[in-house]
Motif scaffolding. Sequence first.
Motif, PDB file in Angstrom:
ATOM      1  N   GLY A 176       0.818  -1.208   0.000  1.00 44.66           N
ATOM      2  CA  GLY A 176       0.000   0.000   0.000  1.00 44.66           C
ATOM      3  C   GLY A 176       0.849   1.253   0.000  1.00 44.66           C
ATOM      4  N   ILE A 177       0.185   2.385  -0.178  1.00 42.30           N
ATOM      5  CA  ILE A 177       0.874   3.675  -0.119  1.00 42.30           C
ATOM      6  C   ILE A 177       0.305   4.498   1.030  1.00 42.30           C
ATOM      7  N   SER A 178       1.061   5.479   1.450  1.00 40.28           N
ATOM      8  CA  SER A 178       0.684   6.324   2.580  1.00 40.28           C
ATOM      9  C   SER A 178      -0.659   7.010   2.344  1.00 40.28           C
ATOM     10  N   ASN A 179      -1.427   7.159   3.414  1.00 39.80           N
ATOM     11  CA  ASN A 179      -2.724   7.840   3.318  1.00 39.80           C
ATOM     12  C   ASN A 179      -2.590   9.290   2.878  1.00 39.80           C
ATOM     13  N   THR A 180      -1.395   9.850   3.022  1.00 46.98           N
ATOM     14  CA  THR A 180      -1.160  11.235   2.591  1.00 46.98           C
ATOM     15  C   THR A 180      -1.511  11.420   1.121  1.00 46.98           C
ATOM     16  N   PHE A 181      -1.296  10.382   0.320  1.00 47.31           N
ATOM     17  CA  PHE A 181      -1.538  10.488  -1.119  1.00 47.31           C
ATOM     18  C   PHE A 181      -3.028  10.554  -1.464  1.00 47.31           C
ATOM     19  N   PHE A 182      -3.882  10.244  -0.493  1.00 45.22           N
ATOM     20  CA  PHE A 182      -5.321  10.249  -0.765  1.00 45.22           C
ATOM     21  C   PHE A 182      -6.011  11.486  -0.191  1.00 45.22           C
ATOM     22  N   GLU A 210       6.831  13.602   1.417  1.00 44.70           N
ATOM     23  CA  GLU A 210       5.638  13.150   0.691  1.00 44.70           C
ATOM     24  C   GLU A 210       4.852  14.305   0.088  1.00 44.70           C
ATOM     25  N   ASN A 211       4.774  15.420   0.786  1.00 42.08           N
ATOM     26  CA  ASN A 211       4.013  16.556   0.263  1.00 42.08           C
ATOM     27  C   ASN A 211       4.680  17.164  -0.966  1.00 42.08           C
ATOM     28  N   VAL A 212       6.013  17.222  -0.949  1.00 38.05           N
ATOM     29  CA  VAL A 212       6.751  17.699  -2.126  1.00 38.05           C
ATOM     30  C   VAL A 212       6.558  16.720  -3.279  1.00 38.05           C
ATOM     31  N   LEU A 213       6.588  15.439  -2.949  1.00 34.73           N
ATOM     32  CA  LEU A 213       6.416  14.395  -3.963  1.00 34.73           C
ATOM     33  C   LEU A 213       5.026  14.478  -4.598  1.00 34.73           C
ATOM     34  N   ILE A 268       1.499   3.362  -8.124  1.00 39.51           N
ATOM     35  CA  ILE A 268       0.273   3.592  -7.356  1.00 39.51           C
ATOM     36  C   ILE A 268       0.215   5.036  -6.870  1.00 39.51           C
ATOM     37  N   GLU A 269       1.351   5.559  -6.435  1.00 36.84           N
ATOM     38  CA  GLU A 269       1.396   6.966  -6.037  1.00 36.84           C
ATOM     39  C   GLU A 269       0.957   7.854  -7.195  1.00 36.84           C
ATOM     40  N   ALA A 270       1.439   7.538  -8.390  1.00 37.61           N
ATOM     41  CA  ALA A 270       1.076   8.326  -9.574  1.00 37.61           C
ATOM     42  C   ALA A 270      -0.422   8.231  -9.860  1.00 37.61           C
TER      43      ALA A 270
END
Length: 371
Positions: A180-186, A265-268, A292-294
Amino acid sequence: MRILHISNTFARVSVYKELINGLSEFGFKNSVFAPVKNEEETRYDISNVKSNEIVVKEIINYFDKIFFRRKCSKIYNSIIDHINIKNIDHIHAHTLYSDGYPAYKLYRKYGIPYTITIRSSDINAYSLLRKDLIFIRNKIINNASNIIFTSPSQKNKYLNNINLRLRKEVIKKYHIIPNGISNTFFSNYNPKVSNNLNKISILYIGRFLKLKNIPNLIKAIDIVRNKYEVRLTIVGGGGNDQHLIKKMINKRNNYVTLLDYVKDENVLINLYRSHDIFAMVSKPETFGLVYIEALSQGLPIIYTAGEGVDGYFDHTYVGEKVKNPKNVNEIANKIINLIVEFNNDIVKKSIIEAEKFKWNNIIKEYRNIYK
């Protein structure tokens, strides 16, 4: 219920922190045993890991690559010395061989059921190079309660390279559970589609390894630019192809940009959102969380058939898959196809498909197989 996690790469891979934190929130107790190679890994910051017990031991050395049985005996004995085995209800070995064999030995001595995850290192390294471990491999698989693959492509690749008898055993027990990816991305995303399809920004994030085929991606961009005004941003560094890639970028600095690794993560997220398409044509590819991040940021993807995330999106169009990442013309044609198909619908579908990779959804699947 208390789970013992055995992982050689715990101190290097952030996925385990997310998994263990998620399990803790669902009421599981977790013990972690991480055998590592150097002192730096023993200083791993455990403050953000919600585990009841974490043991990181520097017991692995260079020669253990050769002396597999000795390595696993050291891991097994160290677990006995530092973990209260009587409190453990289930063991999760996070690789088939190096983690799986100690788990099997614990099962034989204490009767504790275990789950194994078969990863790319098991498929692309041990299975190909260590034929002397076939008997051990068979014992690990035959006695496991569950077998996990992180993608359909990994499952297919593994099943195609084992004998029929073992294949039947794997088929009875396997589950496909992604990373999975970090919830930050959602969080807080309002996708915007490029209004000018003649100006498309393409993004690559990763190491500069030969298996990533970055030079071929750059050459494909050269071809695409005959039809569209395309720019490529390459984020990363290190690896055995770094010199060639930097040389190629320097010759194309008006439309290929090089950026250093981004950890924040925010910069990403802002980097993803400032581009239209994500492209990475690796072979082999482990899983590829960057895909998935993309997707979570509305970027359709260019990826490799039979590798990484292939198989997760067979029924939804979220990008183009390349059959031969050595074929520059094919990569270019896939990019052009995606530009032609690019619209608000594919952006929305990309975001929806990324929802599969939320940790809350993934933890529910683990909960079902541990019990």
